[in-house]
Design a protein around this motif. Sequence first.
Motif, PDB file in Angstrom:
ATOM      1  N   LYS A 164       0.851  -1.205   0.000  1.00  0.00           N
ATOM      2  CA  LYS A 164       0.000   0.000   0.000  1.00  0.00           C
ATOM      3  C   LYS A 164       0.880   1.247   0.000  1.00  0.00           C
ATOM      4  N   PRO A 165       0.344   2.355  -0.475  1.00  0.00           N
ATOM      5  CA  PRO A 165       1.093   3.619  -0.375  1.00  0.00           C
ATOM      6  C   PRO A 165       1.357   3.934   1.098  1.00  0.00           C
ATOM      7  N   ASN A 166       2.566   4.431   1.410  1.00  0.00           N
ATOM      8  CA  ASN A 166       2.862   4.799   2.801  1.00  0.00           C
ATOM      9  C   ASN A 166       2.245   6.162   3.126  1.00  0.00           C
ATOM     10  N   ASP A 167       2.613   6.735   4.267  1.00  0.00           N
ATOM     11  CA  ASP A 167       1.994   7.999   4.693  1.00  0.00           C
ATOM     12  C   ASP A 167       2.246   9.131   3.702  1.00  0.00           C
ATOM     13  N   ASN A 168       3.336   9.001   2.943  1.00  0.00           N
ATOM     14  CA  ASN A 168       3.614  10.034   1.926  1.00  0.00           C
ATOM     15  C   ASN A 168       3.021   9.673   0.570  1.00  0.00           C
ATOM     16  N   GLY A 169       2.238   8.639   0.544  1.00  0.00           N
ATOM     17  CA  GLY A 169       1.598   8.236  -0.717  1.00  0.00           C
ATOM     18  C   GLY A 169       2.510   7.381  -1.591  1.00  0.00           C
ATOM     19  N   LEU A 170       3.675   6.993  -1.061  1.00  0.00           N
ATOM     20  CA  LEU A 170       4.638   6.270  -1.903  1.00  0.00           C
ATOM     21  C   LEU A 170       4.459   4.758  -1.831  1.00  0.00           C
ATOM     22  N   ILE A 171       4.518   4.138  -2.985  1.00  0.00           N
ATOM     23  CA  ILE A 171       4.509   2.670  -3.037  1.00  0.00           C
ATOM     24  C   ILE A 171       5.960   2.239  -3.219  1.00  0.00           C
ATOM     25  N   GLU A 172       6.421   1.380  -2.335  1.00  0.00           N
ATOM     26  CA  GLU A 172       7.826   0.942  -2.431  1.00  0.00           C
ATOM     27  C   GLU A 172       7.964  -0.040  -3.591  1.00  0.00           C
ATOM     28  N   GLN A 173       8.941   0.196  -4.456  1.00  0.00           N
ATOM     29  CA  GLN A 173       9.063  -0.639  -5.669  1.00  0.00           C
ATOM     30  C   GLN A 173       9.202  -2.120  -5.319  1.00  0.00           C
ATOM     31  N   PHE A 174       9.966  -2.398  -4.276  1.00  0.00           N
ATOM     32  CA  PHE A 174      10.058  -3.769  -3.747  1.00  0.00           C
ATOM     33  C   PHE A 174      10.522  -3.659  -2.302  1.00  0.00           C
ATOM     34  N   SER A 175      10.423  -4.739  -1.566  1.00  0.00           N
ATOM     35  CA  SER A 175      10.797  -4.681  -0.152  1.00  0.00           C
ATOM     36  C   SER A 175      12.267  -4.273  -0.026  1.00  0.00           C
ATOM     37  N   GLY A 176      12.510  -3.215   0.704  1.00  0.00           N
ATOM     38  CA  GLY A 176      13.892  -2.781   0.938  1.00  0.00           C
ATOM     39  C   GLY A 176      14.384  -1.718  -0.031  1.00  0.00           C
ATOM     40  N   TYR A 177      13.577  -1.368  -1.009  1.00  0.00           N
ATOM     41  CA  TYR A 177      14.033  -0.391  -2.014  1.00  0.00           C
ATOM     42  C   TYR A 177      14.386   0.949  -1.369  1.00  0.00           C
ATOM     43  N   PHE A 178      13.540   1.376  -0.404  1.00  0.00           N
ATOM     44  CA  PHE A 178      13.766   2.703   0.184  1.00  0.00           C
ATOM     45  C   PHE A 178      15.092   2.784   0.946  1.00  0.00           C
ATOM     46  N   LYS A 179      15.617   1.627   1.316  1.00  0.00           N
ATOM     47  CA  LYS A 179      16.877   1.635   2.085  1.00  0.00           C
ATOM     48  C   LYS A 179      18.103   1.754   1.181  1.00  0.00           C
ATOM     49  N   LEU A 180      17.913   1.684  -0.114  1.00  0.00           N
ATOM     50  CA  LEU A 180      19.065   1.712  -1.031  1.00  0.00           C
ATOM     51  C   LEU A 180      19.646   3.121  -1.137  1.00  0.00           C
ATOM     52  N   GLU A 181      20.860   3.210  -1.640  1.00  0.00           N
ATOM     53  CA  GLU A 181      21.542   4.508  -1.737  1.00  0.00           C
ATOM     54  C   GLU A 181      20.741   5.495  -2.584  1.00  0.00           C
ATOM     55  N   ASP A 182      20.613   6.698  -2.044  1.00  0.00           N
ATOM     56  CA  ASP A 182      19.844   7.744  -2.701  1.00  0.00           C
ATOM     57  C   ASP A 182      20.762   8.519  -3.651  1.00  0.00           C
ATOM     58  N   THR A 183      20.780   8.134  -4.900  1.00  0.00           N
ATOM     59  CA  THR A 183      21.626   8.855  -5.862  1.00  0.00           C
ATOM     60  C   THR A 183      20.889   8.919  -7.204  1.00  0.00           C
ATOM     61  N   THR A 184      21.516   9.482  -8.201  1.00  0.00           N
ATOM     62  CA  THR A 184      20.802   9.696  -9.474  1.00  0.00           C
ATOM     63  C   THR A 184      21.551   9.032 -10.645  1.00  0.00           C
ATOM     64  N   PRO A 185      20.873   8.857 -11.767  1.00  0.00           N
ATOM     65  CA  PRO A 185      21.554   8.289 -12.940  1.00  0.00           C
ATOM     66  C   PRO A 185      22.772   9.128 -13.340  1.00  0.00           C
ATOM     67  N   CYS A 186      22.656  10.450 -13.206  1.00  0.00           N
ATOM     68  CA  CYS A 186      23.773  11.331 -13.571  1.00  0.00           C
ATOM     69  C   CYS A 186      25.010  11.018 -12.740  1.00  0.00           C
ATOM     70  N   GLU A 187      24.785  10.864 -11.437  1.00  0.00           N
ATOM     71  CA  GLU A 187      25.899  10.531 -10.542  1.00  0.00           C
ATOM     72  C   GLU A 187      26.497   9.179 -10.919  1.00  0.00           C
ATOM     73  N   LEU A 188      25.618   8.234 -11.236  1.00  0.00           N
ATOM     74  CA  LEU A 188      26.120   6.888 -11.565  1.00  0.00           C
ATOM     75  C   LEU A 188      26.969   6.911 -12.829  1.00  0.00           C
ATOM     76  N   LYS A 189      26.588   7.758 -13.758  1.00  0.00           N
ATOM     77  CA  LYS A 189      27.365   7.847 -15.011  1.00  0.00           C
ATOM     78  C   LYS A 189      28.816   8.190 -14.702  1.00  0.00           C
ATOM     79  N   LYS A 190      28.995   9.061 -13.686  1.00  0.00           N
ATOM     80  CA  LYS A 190      30.363   9.474 -13.330  1.00  0.00           C
ATOM     81  C   LYS A 190      31.162   8.303 -12.753  1.00  0.00           C
ATOM     82  N   ARG A 191      30.443   7.316 -12.215  1.00  0.00           N
ATOM     83  CA  ARG A 191      31.152   6.175 -11.606  1.00  0.00           C
ATOM     84  C   ARG A 191      31.554   5.117 -12.630  1.00  0.00           C
ATOM     85  N   LEU A 192      31.065   5.252 -13.844  1.00  0.00           N
ATOM     86  CA  LEU A 192      31.357   4.207 -14.843  1.00  0.00           C
ATOM     87  C   LEU A 192      32.835   4.209 -15.207  1.00  0.00           C
ATOM     88  N   LYS A 193      33.362   3.004 -15.363  1.00  0.00           N
ATOM     89  CA  LYS A 193      34.766   2.920 -15.804  1.00  0.00           C
ATOM     90  C   LYS A 193      34.817   2.641 -17.306  1.00  0.00           C
TER      91      LYS A 193
END
Length: 686
Positions: A510-539
């Motif tokens: 169900k949506p949580n108090d902020n109306g958010l549905i978690e994509q899967f169990s534990g998703y919200f605990k994952l590192e909060d970053t963006t695709p742009c940041e990840l691009k910089k990490r590519l080797k």
Amino acid sequence: MTITENGYGGDRLCRGDKLIIGNGIYGYRGTLEENGKNEAVALTTCSFYDRRGDSWREPVNMPNPLYLRVKANGTALSKENVAYHTESLNTDNGVFSRCTVFKIKDVTVTLKSERFFSQIDYRLLISKVTLSCDKSAEMEIADGIDLDVWDINGPHFTTDSVSYNPLSVYCTTNEGKHLAVTLYEKCPYKPVNADFSNGKVLNFYKVFTKEITLERFAVLYRSDLDKCDDGKMLLNNLKGYDDYYKENLKWWREKWKCAKIEIEDERNSQLALDYSLYQLIIYAPKVSGLSISARGLSGQTYKGAVFWDTEMFMIPFYLKTDKNTAKNLIRYRIDTLDKAKQKAREYGYEGAFYAWESQDGVDACSDFNVTDVFTGRPVRTYFKDKQIHISADIAVSLYQVYKETKDIGILNDGIEVLLECAYFYYTRSYYNHIKKRYELLDVLGPDEYHERVDNNAYTNYMAHETACLAIKGLKELSKKSPERYREISEIYKNIIPKIKKFKEGIYLPKPNDNGLIEQFSGYFKLEDTTPCELKKRLKDPKEYWGGSTGVATATRVIKQADVVMLLCVLKRFPLEVLKANYEFYLPYTEHGSSLSYSAYARLACKLQLKKDAYEWFIKTARTDLDGGGKKYAGSLYIGGTHPAACGGAYLTVTEGFLSDGLNSLPDEINSITVNTQTKKYKLKRN
Ligand code: BGC
């Protein structure tokens, strides 16, 4: 409208995709007569698969019947002496044309050609080539069938026999199927010679003239669909080039009457829309029992296999414009139910687990879909094992096809698909005795970067929907088809109660108090970053983002719309939930799949985010015009056209701009008119 590419030296791989023609059974890439396998010429087939050795099974590229090379006064017409070049595709009538001016020492030669597929008889590919010189010259033309074709995992056939009048080749694939190409030419001159060498079967012409025209009719044969003798009959009854041309114009005029969308907008999207719908038209199989692969008929990428793309992104277009095709496409799934049941059993379950990458119902998806760019080693991916939402996608689409076509035959035959898919989820689920609910563990949602997760919201909700539709389908049958209802109720009497239990008990995050549905169990605990940041990490720019060690795996960055896709498909969530999830997931979404934009577009419409909606619409509609979409996953080539993005453009207009979406059009759009098989819808900006 016309898509034009100027200059001889363009990116052939890109142009090949973009200027493609097709008739649902065959596709011919936008390449030039003098091109060969290095320029990725391909006459691609729908569902005519072959495996060579241990490599991936893929559709066969047929011998190319439109090969041609020319010498004028002894000098070859080649890229070194091009003075002007243009090539184009007309989306109104499916005709590819080119015009090239070659300047050699003492003469200027213009080569003009056009080609199109017959839409009436899918075995016919028709072309005309005219060579005109500013003064008479000695023209040497070699033209015919090129057997040395472009392949990813070929070669797929050996040549059994060759004949010369007309030029014809008969071949056998590694799997023992047969194919043939016959090229009948109409020309005022006779060939001086004919020959088979260097993988080409050619006619040679030598004439002193100012102008010469060759009309070329290629008759294609594949043993899985055609009777050999029918090809001979076709050849004996060939009409003239102009007759076929007129017939082609007529066919396309009728087609567009039911499909055309007219748009008046700031960024001139007419071409993008025409091109998107053009692709869906040329990829519609003309024969039942076939479907559309994820890259249409643009090549062998993704093994020419059928994904959820067809049901979730393309069928809605056919439901409005060509109901028979919509029914054929869903019949492909009804026909392959046995294979889906077999797959479920192989994994230790009951019911129907459809192929993630279907080749005639069999899963073509390999265990190792990408290669690690650093080590060259295969990476274990779990697409086929864990992307169980495929069965639900098919069930939901099947019910939609039934509802919109009102064809009881679809439900009579499709009810087993609904029940078997629902039963699969029941057997695949785990009953959590503490929480007193069914859970779907160790799955992969639409976002392929996070593998083997628990309770993916999209999967759980769609599995629930499947169970609901199975029960609803039964009820509908009891009213509309009582005999079939009695028969099915008897066969499934022990299974129906289990489906009902699953329907009541499946865990729906169900949506949580902020109306958010978690994509899967534990998703919200994952590192909060963006695709742009990840691009910089590519080797390495081709590095794969998912799998067990990808840059996205331990983060919230997702490949494509996942919860947002759920909110689009199941129209039951309140606006606050749509808004919260749209805003939350957007910064994390890479749109690494062309399927992603249109989901965001549709949701933006519902949220009255008109500017966003317009931007997403442009992105999905222009995917192939701009040559967008990733070309590599790891070191694997995944280029080609993107019919799901085309279907996404259609969905954005019909479900977004016109339907329950915006209360008025985005500022950038003045008007939209949608033609369908039954009605015409018009919307003007207030
Ligand atoms: C996407 C899938 C899609 C497939 C074929 C993948 O990149 O993640 O959702 O079905 O491409 O288009």
